[in-house]
Design a protein around this motif. Sequence first.
Motif, PDB file in Angstrom:
ATOM      1  N   PHE A  26     -27.420  22.613 -10.580  1.00  0.00           N
ATOM      2  CA  PHE A  26     -26.904  23.520  -9.562  1.00  0.00           C
ATOM      3  C   PHE A  26     -28.018  24.482  -9.184  1.00  0.00           C
ATOM      4  CE2 PHE A  26     -26.535  25.952 -13.358  1.00  0.00           C
ATOM      5  CZ  PHE A  26     -26.505  27.290 -13.007  1.00  0.00           C
ATOM      6  N   GLU A  68     -33.562  23.561  -8.969  1.00  0.00           N
ATOM      7  CA  GLU A  68     -32.235  23.485  -9.557  1.00  0.00           C
ATOM      8  C   GLU A  68     -32.278  23.866 -11.035  1.00  0.00           C
ATOM      9  OE1 GLU A  68     -30.740  19.589  -8.943  1.00  0.00           O
ATOM     10  OE2 GLU A  68     -30.016  19.999  -6.924  1.00  0.00           O
ATOM     11  N   TRP A  70     -26.997  21.877 -15.326  1.00  0.00           N
ATOM     12  CA  TRP A  70     -25.595  22.295 -15.391  1.00  0.00           C
ATOM     13  C   TRP A  70     -25.234  22.553 -16.850  1.00  0.00           C
ATOM     14  CZ3 TRP A  70     -21.989  24.233 -12.522  1.00  0.00           C
ATOM     15  CH2 TRP A  70     -20.649  24.150 -12.902  1.00  0.00           C
ATOM     16  N   THR A 113     -15.459  22.789  -4.286  1.00  0.00           N
ATOM     17  CA  THR A 113     -16.533  22.226  -5.103  1.00  0.00           C
ATOM     18  C   THR A 113     -16.077  22.103  -6.551  1.00  0.00           C
ATOM     19  OG1 THR A 113     -17.470  24.401  -5.552  1.00  0.00           O
ATOM     20  CG2 THR A 113     -18.285  23.233  -3.619  1.00  0.00           C
ATOM     21  N   GLY A 114     -16.790  21.287  -7.292  1.00  0.00           N
ATOM     22  CA  GLY A 114     -16.577  21.226  -8.734  1.00  0.00           C
ATOM     23  C   GLY A 114     -16.063  19.917  -9.272  1.00  0.00           C
ATOM     24  N   TYR A 121     -18.708  18.105 -11.037  1.00  0.00           N
ATOM     25  CA  TYR A 121     -19.026  18.715 -12.324  1.00  0.00           C
ATOM     26  C   TYR A 121     -17.974  18.366 -13.376  1.00  0.00           C
ATOM     27  CZ  TYR A 121     -22.428  21.408  -9.640  1.00  0.00           C
ATOM     28  OH  TYR A 121     -23.474  21.769  -8.839  1.00  0.00           O
ATOM     29  N   SER A 171     -24.583  23.214  -4.525  1.00  0.00           N
ATOM     30  CA  SER A 171     -23.969  22.096  -5.251  1.00  0.00           C
ATOM     31  C   SER A 171     -24.440  20.746  -4.722  1.00  0.00           C
ATOM     32  CB  SER A 171     -22.445  22.192  -5.171  1.00  0.00           C
ATOM     33  OG  SER A 171     -21.995  22.092  -3.832  1.00  0.00           O
ATOM     34  N   GLU A 201     -24.159  17.878  -7.163  1.00  0.00           N
ATOM     35  CA  GLU A 201     -22.779  17.401  -7.318  1.00  0.00           C
ATOM     36  C   GLU A 201     -22.386  16.505  -6.149  1.00  0.00           C
ATOM     37  OE1 GLU A 201     -18.192  18.988  -7.187  1.00  0.00           O
ATOM     38  OE2 GLU A 201     -19.804  19.904  -6.056  1.00  0.00           O
ATOM     39  N   GLN A 202     -22.782  16.883  -4.939  1.00  0.00           N
ATOM     40  CA  GLN A 202     -22.435  16.083  -3.760  1.00  0.00           C
ATOM     41  C   GLN A 202     -23.058  14.694  -3.843  1.00  0.00           C
ATOM     42  OE1 GLN A 202     -23.813  18.626  -0.569  1.00  0.00           O
ATOM     43  NE2 GLN A 202     -22.705  20.365  -1.441  1.00  0.00           N
ATOM     44  N   ARG A 237     -18.859  19.130   3.316  1.00  0.00           N
ATOM     45  CA  ARG A 237     -19.137  20.168   2.327  1.00  0.00           C
ATOM     46  C   ARG A 237     -19.996  21.291   2.918  1.00  0.00           C
ATOM     47  NH1 ARG A 237     -18.163  18.116  -2.871  1.00  0.00           N
ATOM     48  NH2 ARG A 237     -18.600  20.222  -3.580  1.00  0.00           N
TER      49      ARG A 237
END
Length: 826
Positions: A75, A83, A86, A185-186, A189, A246, A249-250, A291
């Motif tokens: 992240f 980055e 995480w 989001t999330g 994760y 994020s 994550e995407q 997003r």
Amino acid sequence: MASQATSEGLFDARAEAARWLADYRGRAGTGDVVAHGDPAAWEAAFEELAVAAGDDLGHARGRVQRHAEDIGMGFRVAGDSDERPWPVSPIPLLIDEREWSGIAAGAAQRAELLETLLADIYGEGKLVADGALPAALINGSPFFLRPMVGLTLPGGHQLQFVAFDLGRGPDGEWRVLTDHVRTPTGAGYALENRLATSRTLGGLQGRLNILRHAPFFTAFRDGLAESCKRVEPRIGLLTPGRLNASYAEQAHLARYLGFLLVEGADLTVVEDRLYVRTIAGLKRVDALWQRADPRLLDPLAFDSHSQIGVPGLIDAFAAHNVLISNAPGAGVLEAPAMQAFLPALVERLTGEKLKLPNIATWWCGDDAARGIVEKRLSDLRIAPAFGVNPLGLPDGAVQGADLSPDQRNALLADMARRPQDYAGQEMVRLSTMPVVADSDLVARPFTLRVFAARKADGGWTVLPGGFARIGEHADARAAVMGDGLWSADVAVHGKRPVAPDSALIATDSTQIRRNPGTLPSRVADNFYWLGRYLERGEALLTIVRVMLGNSIDADAGAALDHETVGRMAGLVVATGAAAHPAQLRRPDLVQLARTALDAVEGWHNIPAINRLARNIAGVSRDRLSADMCRLLDAPHPTKGSMLDRCGSLQRRYAALSGLAAEHMGRTASWRFHDLGRRVERGVVVARLVRTFGMAGASADDLSTLLDLADSQISYRQRYLTGIARVPVVDLVALDPGNPRSLAYQVDCIAAHLDQLPVLHDDGLPEDQQAEALALKALLAATNAVNLDADQLGEAERQLTRLSEAIARRYFLQGAEPLRAGGLTLA
């Protein structure tokens, strides 16, 4: 079981787990989840933790973090250039299936309530007309998008994917802290946490019958597809780009779900239909899981200054030719002030009470509510009503009790001027859960993010779990927890065995394909330049190594002829990697090499080239292996001598080349990556032969040429009589069997271009193919005796023109007409 097997050895995992658990229960408060949870479940979790950790809890924490890094998730914090990994705790949050059923029912109810509210806000507007919702609460939100009013939506729904942050009080009651409907989001994760935790606590899944995540994501994917017009729709995940917090994550979600990861520049609207620009022309996109900030989606409909949106996207949406999830404008419901009205609205609309209650909220735009907030200011959390910081809250939400007298007076003064900008919320004390900190178990407060998605039948399904965000400090107030320091898997466990579902489609339910799918032009561009940068960096590194004396020929290197060394220095300078030395003494050459190898700013040197490659990898996570990403992200070596650092970098380049050659599928992505390598290598080899292989070249020149072209061994195996110019030139420039030769690169380029899609079916070569054929003809028409500097210079120029032709044909070219002749819309 693993834990039982371990307990039979010297280390008794069960006894160690029992000791940890007893010690933790003695120190944790009565509101801790371990005190309220199933004792047998927590005993199993701590046994698996002991198996993973041995007698060192820090080992378990390091192990789960390594697994998370292997998965490749990260992240970004605003202002950071790189980055961060995480952060994952090895101890999951355990929730019994019976307790979870209440959470899931409440999440589904809330999702449907929000859908109903949005339909009214952007539809008939009865709630505002009847006074159930203040008009200022809608119009005051920066996320209310007036162009969406009155539109009918593809699939008939505003929302397809939502998230809620929940807090669990010490008494076990779950309450909603925040709604996420704009760009929730999330979920990626949550997937990462599950993968990393299951790899660390390997036996826990089976022991506790933990519900799986895959069916939820399959249902979400099916729900999006059901709302599309085509039987096999093309679905994209629209990202703002690699600098988004994020982005990792995407990319992970796009790869997991089989969605195209696209940016706004990849897309275009033609005749109210959305297309992605690909190497084969424009290809239809049926749905977007967006997003980005919805206000930036379409500069024609919303923010005209947007550089990341797609002009005409809302027209395509209004024409029901593309589904956008979630519908732009949904963010109006995220205003903290909205929570003040939800309990009454759910009863008005459904006759039910909220199954997951809000935290108590008062909107100061109402005079009575404002009086309550002013009276109870020290007991409440004061927040911006619409998520935008007003004058009295320059740093965002605060606890009233923490305000200084001057801050309190400033807040009350601005609240009197613009009361509608403020909301008061009760302070919530949170339950705690165990986390490993400094090799010890400590209790920390947590919040839970849960996710709900619309299924193909229009109903809602809730992800069994989500992820827990864990606070850094022991203070259990939700307002002071912030974003948290760790995250943890959320394991919903039950009595019945869980089927090993995955997001994979049943093998007998779909048609086999060997077509790797759509390749957007931007991705092709990235892979092409990733290949060029890696080859460029390796070529420069080779020059530095040879110049420092690391030659395969024991008599060359440091003792090379003065003019040969000067030519090498000139090549380094010509690449922009360093300034030309005043003299060619050994100290001057060492400084030249050090600048090319180590200088951080101001030069197009090896670190700068590697940064360019790393930036490309950052936007290609959905298509690169984790091993390749790790190698590209690896820090620049700083220890050892320059030759040691050169060796370390050379091994890294070799590993990257090997991964590309042996692990990348022979798809269009690989072809563009290899095209980039071949074009760059061709330019380098042509330049090397022109510099070191022309008439009058010395033995040192020719030996250096063989070194730089990595052809010493090939030459020595083929010619036993020593170095001669014509055989060296033939091997390095014209031998199609030498993988380092110019001719070999050109043959590979032509072969790749023959396999890539063309726009016409007339059988005539396109520009890029014609350039490759002309270059092949140039090399075929000469021999090593006649090859001169002019021909090599022309080869360099033709490679440059070839690269430009490849870019014009396959990459994003803003000045090029969208519908070029022969372009097929599909």
